[in-house]
Design a protein around this motif. Structure first.
Motif, PDB file in Angstrom:
ATOM      1  N   GLY A   8      -6.668   6.757  -3.174  1.00 45.57           N
ATOM      2  CA  GLY A   8      -6.548   5.326  -3.316  1.00 45.57           C
ATOM      3  C   GLY A   8      -5.126   4.924  -3.690  1.00 45.57           C
ATOM      4  N   GLY A   9      -4.880   3.626  -3.683  1.00 43.47           N
ATOM      5  CA  GLY A   9      -3.563   3.144  -4.049  1.00 43.47           C
ATOM      6  C   GLY A   9      -3.370   1.698  -3.671  1.00 43.47           C
ATOM      7  N   LEU A  10      -2.114   1.279  -3.713  1.00 41.31           N
ATOM      8  CA  LEU A  10      -1.731  -0.092  -3.398  1.00 41.31           C
ATOM      9  C   LEU A  10      -1.015  -0.103  -2.048  1.00 41.31           C
ATOM     10  N   VAL A  11      -1.443  -0.998  -1.181  1.00 42.38           N
ATOM     11  CA  VAL A  11      -0.844  -1.080   0.153  1.00 42.38           C
ATOM     12  C   VAL A  11      -0.800  -2.545   0.577  1.00 42.38           C
ATOM     13  N   GLN A  12       0.147  -2.882   1.418  1.00 45.19           N
ATOM     14  CA  GLN A  12       0.229  -4.240   1.933  1.00 45.19           C
ATOM     15  C   GLN A  12      -0.770  -4.447   3.068  1.00 45.19           C
ATOM     16  N   ASN A  83      -7.286   1.938   8.404  1.00 45.29           N
ATOM     17  CA  ASN A  83      -6.168   1.264   9.053  1.00 45.29           C
ATOM     18  C   ASN A  83      -6.390  -0.249   9.045  1.00 45.29           C
ATOM     19  N   SER A  84      -5.328  -0.975   9.310  1.00 43.96           N
ATOM     20  CA  SER A  84      -5.399  -2.448   9.365  1.00 43.96           C
ATOM     21  C   SER A  84      -6.089  -3.010   8.132  1.00 43.96           C
ATOM     22  N   LEU A  85      -5.692  -2.521   6.977  1.00 42.85           N
ATOM     23  CA  LEU A  85      -6.331  -2.945   5.727  1.00 42.85           C
ATOM     24  C   LEU A  85      -6.046  -4.416   5.451  1.00 42.85           C
ATOM     25  N   GLN A  86      -7.034  -5.069   4.900  1.00 41.98           N
ATOM     26  CA  GLN A  86      -6.951  -6.484   4.562  1.00 41.98           C
ATOM     27  C   GLN A  86      -7.249  -6.673   3.074  1.00 41.98           C
ATOM     28  N   PRO A  87      -6.795  -7.791   2.495  1.00 41.47           N
ATOM     29  CA  PRO A  87      -7.059  -8.021   1.068  1.00 41.47           C
ATOM     30  C   PRO A  87      -8.537  -7.930   0.711  1.00 41.47           C
ATOM     31  N   GLU A  88      -9.411  -8.295   1.632  1.00 44.89           N
ATOM     32  CA  GLU A  88     -10.849  -8.223   1.343  1.00 44.89           C
ATOM     33  C   GLU A  88     -11.374  -6.799   1.273  1.00 44.89           C
ATOM     34  N   ASP A  89     -10.544  -5.826   1.648  1.00 42.37           N
ATOM     35  CA  ASP A  89     -10.929  -4.419   1.503  1.00 42.37           C
ATOM     36  C   ASP A  89     -10.664  -3.913   0.079  1.00 42.37           C
ATOM     37  N   THR A  90     -10.018  -4.731  -0.730  1.00 37.83           N
ATOM     38  CA  THR A  90      -9.734  -4.333  -2.105  1.00 37.83           C
ATOM     39  C   THR A  90     -11.030  -4.075  -2.868  1.00 37.83           C
ATOM     40  N   VAL A 120      -8.673   1.005  -4.392  1.00 35.18           N
ATOM     41  CA  VAL A 120      -7.875   0.606  -3.228  1.00 35.18           C
ATOM     42  C   VAL A 120      -7.527  -0.866  -3.412  1.00 35.18           C
ATOM     43  N   THR A 121      -6.247  -1.165  -3.411  1.00 40.52           N
ATOM     44  CA  THR A 121      -5.780  -2.536  -3.576  1.00 40.52           C
ATOM     45  C   THR A 121      -4.896  -2.902  -2.397  1.00 40.52           C
ATOM     46  N   VAL A 122      -5.264  -3.995  -1.724  1.00 39.78           N
ATOM     47  CA  VAL A 122      -4.504  -4.457  -0.560  1.00 39.78           C
ATOM     48  C   VAL A 122      -3.896  -5.810  -0.896  1.00 39.78           C
ATOM     49  N   SER A 123      -2.584  -5.872  -0.879  1.00 35.38           N
ATOM     50  CA  SER A 123      -1.895  -7.122  -1.211  1.00 35.38           C
ATOM     51  C   SER A 123      -1.624  -7.927   0.059  1.00 35.38           C
ATOM     52  N   SER A 124      -1.628  -9.236  -0.109  1.00 37.57           N
ATOM     53  CA  SER A 124      -1.408 -10.111   1.063  1.00 37.57           C
ATOM     54  C   SER A 124       0.075 -10.393   1.272  1.00 37.57           C
TER      55      SER A 124
END
Length: 124
Positions: A8-12, A83-90, A120-124
């Motif tokens: 896991g981690g932080l990704v845009q 792939n193609s991660l979105q903020p709602e995947d956080t 898992v954190t996805v930033s916008s």
């Protein structure tokens, strides 16, 4: 039995992450192994699972075409390529195993083993 999740981690938004779940303590033939996630304030929900013996995958509609689940039986490890991660995947992503196959993992009541989650954190 241990299910050890990692990756896991932080990704845009639009980025990718690869989660891994290392399994130990028993044979998982006749089991499905997969992932569920829980976002803050929401119920835990199914993401994807794979039949350990045959490798047949099963996905939630929300991740089809973006996530790919696989397993390496020699390493006793299951992977989730996101792939193609979105903020709602956080969410916190949990590795889980259920007797009966991939579909069984989608039914929380049928899960036999849980691993600790990985954030898992996805930033916008």
């Amino acid at each position: 039995v241990q299910l050890q999740a990692s990756g896991g981690g932080l990704v845009q938004a639009g980025g990718s992450l690869r989660l891994a779940c290392a399994a130990s303590g028993r044979s998982f033939y006749n089991y499905g192994v997969g992932w569920l996630c829980q976002a803050p304030g929401k119920e835990r929900e199914f993401v994807a699972a794979i039949n350990w013996e045959h490798g047949y995958p099963y996905y939630a509609d929300s991740v089809k075409g973006r996530f790919t689940i696989s397993r390496d039986t020699a390493k006793n490890t299951m992977y989730l390529q996101m792939n193609s991660l979105q903020p709602e995947d956080t969410a916190v992503y949990y590795c889980a195993a259920a007797k009966g196959g991939a579909y069984s993992v989608s039914l929380s009541s049928r899960i036999d083993y849980w691993g600790k989650g990985t954030q898992v954190t996805v930033s916008s």
